[in-house]
Design a protein around this motif. Structure first.
Motif, PDB file in Angstrom:
ATOM      1  N   GLY A   1       0.815  -1.210   0.000  1.00 42.94           N
ATOM      2  CA  GLY A   1       0.000   0.000   0.000  1.00 42.94           C
ATOM      3  C   GLY A   1       0.846   1.255   0.000  1.00 42.94           C
ATOM      4  N   GLU A   2       0.327   2.319   0.579  1.00 41.16           N
ATOM      5  CA  GLU A   2       1.001   3.620   0.622  1.00 41.16           C
ATOM      6  C   GLU A   2       2.059   3.590   1.728  1.00 41.16           C
ATOM      7  OE1 GLU A   2      -1.757   6.836   0.887  1.00 41.16           O
ATOM      8  OE2 GLU A   2      -3.116   5.971  -0.609  1.00 41.16           O
ATOM      9  N   LEU A   3       3.271   3.186   1.366  1.00 35.02           N
ATOM     10  CA  LEU A   3       4.305   2.953   2.365  1.00 35.02           C
ATOM     11  C   LEU A   3       4.867   4.233   2.962  1.00 35.02           C
ATOM     12  CD1 LEU A   3       6.265  -0.039   0.802  1.00 35.02           C
ATOM     13  CD2 LEU A   3       4.197  -0.038   2.210  1.00 35.02           C
ATOM     14  N   ASP A   4       4.606   5.391   2.315  1.00 34.43           N
ATOM     15  CA  ASP A   4       5.064   6.664   2.876  1.00 34.43           C
ATOM     16  C   ASP A   4       4.037   7.282   3.830  1.00 34.43           C
ATOM     17  OD1 ASP A   4       7.535   6.667   1.583  1.00 34.43           O
ATOM     18  OD2 ASP A   4       6.638   7.442  -0.268  1.00 34.43           O
ATOM     19  N   LEU A   5       2.937   6.601   4.020  1.00 36.45           N
ATOM     20  CA  LEU A   5       1.944   7.060   4.983  1.00 36.45           C
ATOM     21  C   LEU A   5       2.563   7.059   6.379  1.00 36.45           C
ATOM     22  CD1 LEU A   5      -1.107   7.787   5.378  1.00 36.45           C
ATOM     23  CD2 LEU A   5      -1.470   5.368   5.852  1.00 36.45           C
ATOM     24  N   ALA A   6       2.374   8.141   7.124  1.00 39.40           N
ATOM     25  CA  ALA A   6       2.991   8.287   8.447  1.00 39.40           C
ATOM     26  C   ALA A   6       1.956   8.106   9.554  1.00 39.40           C
ATOM     27  CB  ALA A   6       3.664   9.647   8.581  1.00 39.40           C
ATOM     28  N   VAL A   7       2.367   7.472  10.623  1.00 39.97           N
ATOM     29  CA  VAL A   7       1.528   7.319  11.818  1.00 39.97           C
ATOM     30  C   VAL A   7       2.312   7.814  13.025  1.00 39.97           C
ATOM     31  CG1 VAL A   7       0.203   5.381  10.906  1.00 39.97           C
ATOM     32  CG2 VAL A   7       2.325   4.934  12.137  1.00 39.97           C
ATOM     33  N   ARG A   8       1.590   8.213  14.068  1.00 38.98           N
ATOM     34  CA  ARG A   8       2.235   8.756  15.268  1.00 38.98           C
ATOM     35  C   ARG A   8       2.093   7.842  16.491  1.00 38.98           C
ATOM     36  NH1 ARG A   8       4.024  13.805  14.976  1.00 38.98           N
ATOM     37  NH2 ARG A   8       3.474  15.028  13.124  1.00 38.98           N
ATOM     38  N   GLY A   9       1.239   6.850  16.406  1.00 30.82           N
ATOM     39  CA  GLY A   9       1.052   5.967  17.536  1.00 30.82           C
ATOM     40  C   GLY A   9       0.397   4.674  17.106  1.00 30.82           C
TER      41      GLY A   9
ATOM     42  N   THR B   1       6.501  -1.759  19.740  1.00 36.75           N
ATOM     43  CA  THR B   1       6.527  -0.973  20.980  1.00 36.75           C
ATOM     44  C   THR B   1       7.935  -0.463  21.280  1.00 36.75           C
ATOM     45  OG1 THR B   1       6.745  -3.055  22.240  1.00 36.75           O
ATOM     46  CG2 THR B   1       4.525  -2.120  22.011  1.00 36.75           C
ATOM     47  N   ARG B   2       8.959  -1.258  20.925  1.00 36.74           N
ATOM     48  CA  ARG B   2      10.332  -0.775  21.107  1.00 36.74           C
ATOM     49  C   ARG B   2      10.581   0.450  20.237  1.00 36.74           C
ATOM     50  NH1 ARG B   2      12.704  -5.223  20.210  1.00 36.74           N
ATOM     51  NH2 ARG B   2      13.066  -4.949  17.994  1.00 36.74           N
ATOM     52  N   LEU B   3      10.076   0.437  19.007  1.00 35.97           N
ATOM     53  CA  LEU B   3      10.273   1.549  18.090  1.00 35.97           C
ATOM     54  C   LEU B   3       9.561   2.810  18.571  1.00 35.97           C
ATOM     55  CD1 LEU B   3      11.299   2.509  15.252  1.00 35.97           C
ATOM     56  CD2 LEU B   3       9.077   1.750  14.370  1.00 35.97           C
ATOM     57  N   MET B   4       8.367   2.650  19.132  1.00 32.57           N
ATOM     58  CA  MET B   4       7.543   3.810  19.464  1.00 32.57           C
ATOM     59  C   MET B   4       7.674   4.293  20.901  1.00 32.57           C
ATOM     60  SD  MET B   4       3.978   3.216  17.409  1.00 32.57           S
ATOM     61  CE  MET B   4       3.916   3.418  15.630  1.00 32.57           C
ATOM     62  N   ASP B   5       8.364   3.527  21.744  1.00 36.48           N
ATOM     63  CA  ASP B   5       8.484   3.921  23.148  1.00 36.48           C
ATOM     64  C   ASP B   5       9.530   5.026  23.293  1.00 36.48           C
ATOM     65  OD1 ASP B   5       8.617   4.166  25.866  1.00 36.48           O
ATOM     66  OD2 ASP B   5       9.335   2.136  26.251  1.00 36.48           O
ATOM     67  N   PRO B   6       9.127   6.227  23.731  1.00 36.30           N
ATOM     68  CA  PRO B   6      10.110   7.309  23.884  1.00 36.30           C
ATOM     69  C   PRO B   6      11.011   7.129  25.094  1.00 36.30           C
ATOM     70  CG  PRO B   6       7.967   8.032  24.657  1.00 36.30           C
ATOM     71  CD  PRO B   6       7.766   6.656  24.077  1.00 36.30           C
ATOM     72  N   GLY B   7      10.610   6.275  26.023  1.00 32.52           N
ATOM     73  CA  GLY B   7      11.406   6.079  27.228  1.00 32.52           C
ATOM     74  C   GLY B   7      11.243   7.232  28.206  1.00 32.52           C
ATOM     75  N   PRO B   8      11.819   7.106  29.395  1.00 32.72           N
ATOM     76  CA  PRO B   8      11.680   8.163  30.404  1.00 32.72           C
ATOM     77  C   PRO B   8      12.496   9.395  30.020  1.00 32.72           C
ATOM     78  CG  PRO B   8      13.215   6.502  31.169  1.00 32.72           C
ATOM     79  CD  PRO B   8      12.631   5.981  29.881  1.00 32.72           C
ATOM     80  N   GLU B   9      12.023  10.550  30.458  1.00 31.72           N
ATOM     81  CA  GLU B   9      12.748  11.794  30.200  1.00 31.72           C
ATOM     82  C   GLU B   9      13.786  12.016  31.291  1.00 31.72           C
ATOM     83  OE1 GLU B   9      10.287  15.159  29.542  1.00 31.72           O
ATOM     84  OE2 GLU B   9       9.147  14.225  27.928  1.00 31.72           O
ATOM     85  N   ILE B  10      15.031  11.691  30.986  1.00 31.66           N
ATOM     86  CA  ILE B  10      16.144  11.931  31.905  1.00 31.66           C
ATOM     87  C   ILE B  10      17.171  12.746  31.140  1.00 31.66           C
ATOM     88  CG2 ILE B  10      17.880  10.886  33.413  1.00 31.66           C
ATOM     89  CD1 ILE B  10      16.192   8.334  33.419  1.00 31.66           C
ATOM     90  N   ALA B  11      17.404  13.969  31.585  1.00 32.01           N
ATOM     91  CA  ALA B  11      18.315  14.862  30.872  1.00 32.01           C
ATOM     92  C   ALA B  11      19.727  14.276  30.868  1.00 32.01           C
ATOM     93  CB  ALA B  11      18.315  16.237  31.536  1.00 32.01           C
ATOM     94  N   PRO B  12      20.429  14.393  29.751  1.00 35.48           N
ATOM     95  CA  PRO B  12      21.800  13.868  29.701  1.00 35.48           C
ATOM     96  C   PRO B  12      22.727  14.585  30.671  1.00 35.48           C
ATOM     97  CG  PRO B  12      21.307  15.201  27.755  1.00 35.48           C
ATOM     98  CD  PRO B  12      20.023  15.027  28.486  1.00 35.48           C
ATOM     99  N   GLY B  13      23.756  13.881  31.090  1.00 40.75           N
ATOM    100  CA  GLY B  13      24.723  14.471  32.004  1.00 40.75           C
ATOM    101  C   GLY B  13      24.348  14.265  33.454  1.00 40.75           C
ATOM    102  N   LEU B  14      25.079  14.898  34.326  1.00 39.04           N
ATOM    103  CA  LEU B  14      24.906  14.776  35.776  1.00 39.04           C
ATOM    104  C   LEU B  14      24.136  15.988  36.294  1.00 39.04           C
ATOM    105  CD1 LEU B  14      25.595  13.333  38.453  1.00 39.04           C
ATOM    106  CD2 LEU B  14      27.725  14.645  38.482  1.00 39.04           C
ATOM    107  N   HIS B  15      22.960  15.751  36.845  1.00 32.37           N
ATOM    108  CA  HIS B  15      22.156  16.857  37.372  1.00 32.37           C
ATOM    109  C   HIS B  15      22.846  17.451  38.602  1.00 32.37           C
ATOM    110  CE1 HIS B  15      18.745  19.055  39.063  1.00 32.37           C
ATOM    111  NE2 HIS B  15      18.192  18.971  37.851  1.00 32.37           N
ATOM    112  N   PRO B  16      22.822  18.762  38.763  1.00 30.52           N
ATOM    113  CA  PRO B  16      23.510  19.380  39.902  1.00 30.52           C
ATOM    114  C   PRO B  16      22.948  18.984  41.261  1.00 30.52           C
ATOM    115  CG  PRO B  16      22.229  21.003  38.652  1.00 30.52           C
ATOM    116  CD  PRO B  16      22.268  19.768  37.833  1.00 30.52           C
TER     117      PRO B  16
END
Length: 360
Positions: free
Chosen positions: A18-26, A88-103
């Motif tokens: 089918g339309e392989l360039d069709l985009a989905v968000r979830g 689910t591995r592809l679409m899972d954004p994972g937890p928001e943890i900022a890179p580096g060492l937090h002060p």
């Protein structure tokens, strides 16, 4: 983040049409899917749901007539749950943890943090800890002195890693888990009532007062690669040698692993499983919810135990177990059939015992 049908199919190693360039968000269940969702309909049972939803694309079973379902594109999944894993591995954004060492993290100067690690606020990392590259550690995690954690770890909120614990690569730990607490190990000055009952299987001599003396835990916990630990799991450290969890093993929420236990590779221990001290679990063992394993016994490779099973004695490799106490699954089924017949059997016995009238 949007993904094209082409990209998703490539990530899954699956065929698409089918339309392989069709985009989905979830992703969504078929009846709830909107135009920007990928409907999950990997079985013909879900075809009706696609008609009730508004999806333009779906993951479907091989040979499905996706055009007749009104879809513009389809991805074919011969094994639905495996496709779910990749999707689910592809679409899972994972937890928001900022890179580096937090002060607001507290890290002992002697600790070594690998390149690319992300350490959230209120994390406490103790003396001589080693954390591998790419680790992500969420808020309120504590890692005690001498612990070793491999590359690519993900440790979520409030987990506790005890002293001298050793963990391999790609470790995943859900919130609230405690790895490396002291084992529950106590002794009485004289032979305890428990020891007496173990020997006699029920009878006791004179009952005396007794007090408990702690046996301290000098060992730690050793965990292999690719291990996942669920929320509020507790793994006790060993008394002298380490408690061991083999590579690839997955522990569900609320699992308890006692001191000195050895769990093999690629095991699956479901919610509320309890394994008592010094038990040994082989490779590829599956213990369903609320299974209990007695102390100092061995459960062989490839054993499968159904929900609520209580294993009190050694279990040979490959055995399928069910019941309390554990027996072969087919034996348990026969026992349950017999139990259901007991009321009728009791009524028949009572009728046979009824005295005959005089003269007969």
């Amino acid at each position: 983040m949007a993904h094209t049908i082409r990209d998703i199919a490539q990530a899954l190693g699956a065929e698409a049409e089918g339309e392989l360039d069709l985009a989905v968000r979830g992703a969504a269940e078929p009846q709830a899917a909107g135009p920007d969702d990928l409907a999950l309909a990997m079985d013909p049972r879900y075809a009706e749901g696609i008609a009730r939803g508004r999806a333009r694309a779906a993951v479907v079973w091989p040979g499905a007539d996706w055009r007749a379902m009104g879809l513009k594109a389809a991805i074919f999944a011969p094994r639905g749950r495996l496709a779910m894993a990749g999707l689910t591995r592809l679409m899972d954004p994972g937890p928001e943890i900022a890179p580096g060492l937090h002060p607001m993290a507290v890290v002992d100067p002697s600790a070594a943090i690998g390149e690319g690690a992300a350490i959230a606020p209120f994390v406490v990392i103790g003396r001589d800890v080693r954390i591998g590259p790419g680790a992500r550690i969420a808020s309120h995690v504590s890692i005690a002195e001498g612990a070793r954690i491999g590359a690519g770890a993900l440790i979520l909120q409030g987990a506790r890693i005890g002293a001298r614990v050793s963990i391999g690569d790609r470790f995943i730990c859900q919130p609230g888990a405690v790895i490396g607490a002291d084992g529950f190990s106590f002794v009485t000055p004289e032979k305890s009532g428990v020891e007496e009952i173990r020997e006699t299987l029920g009878s006791r001599a004179e009952i005396k007062g007794q007090s408990w003396t702690r046996i301290h835990s000098l060992g730690a916990v050793s965990i292999g690669d690719d291990v996942e630990i669920g929320a509020n799991v507790c793994i006790d450290r060993g008394t002298i040698r380490d408690t061991v969890i083999g590579s690839g093993t997955k522990l569900d929420n609320l699992v308890h692993i006692g001191h000195n236990v050895q769990v093999g590779r690629d095991c699956l221990l479901c919610g509320q499983v309890g394994v008592a001290g010094s038990a040994r679990i082989g490779d590829r063992v599956v213990l369903a919810g609320q299974v209990g394993v007695n102390d100092n016994i061995f459960v062989g490779d490839d054993v499968i135990a159904g929900g609520g099973t209580k294993i009190f004695t050694n279990a040979p490799a490959g055995r399928v177990l069910l019941g309390y106490p554990a027996v072969k699954m087919e034996t348990h089924v026969e026992i349950q059939k017999a139990l259901r017949r007991l009321p009728r059997l009791a009524a028949r016995v009572a009728a046979l015992e009824r005295p005959l009238p005089e003269g007969e």
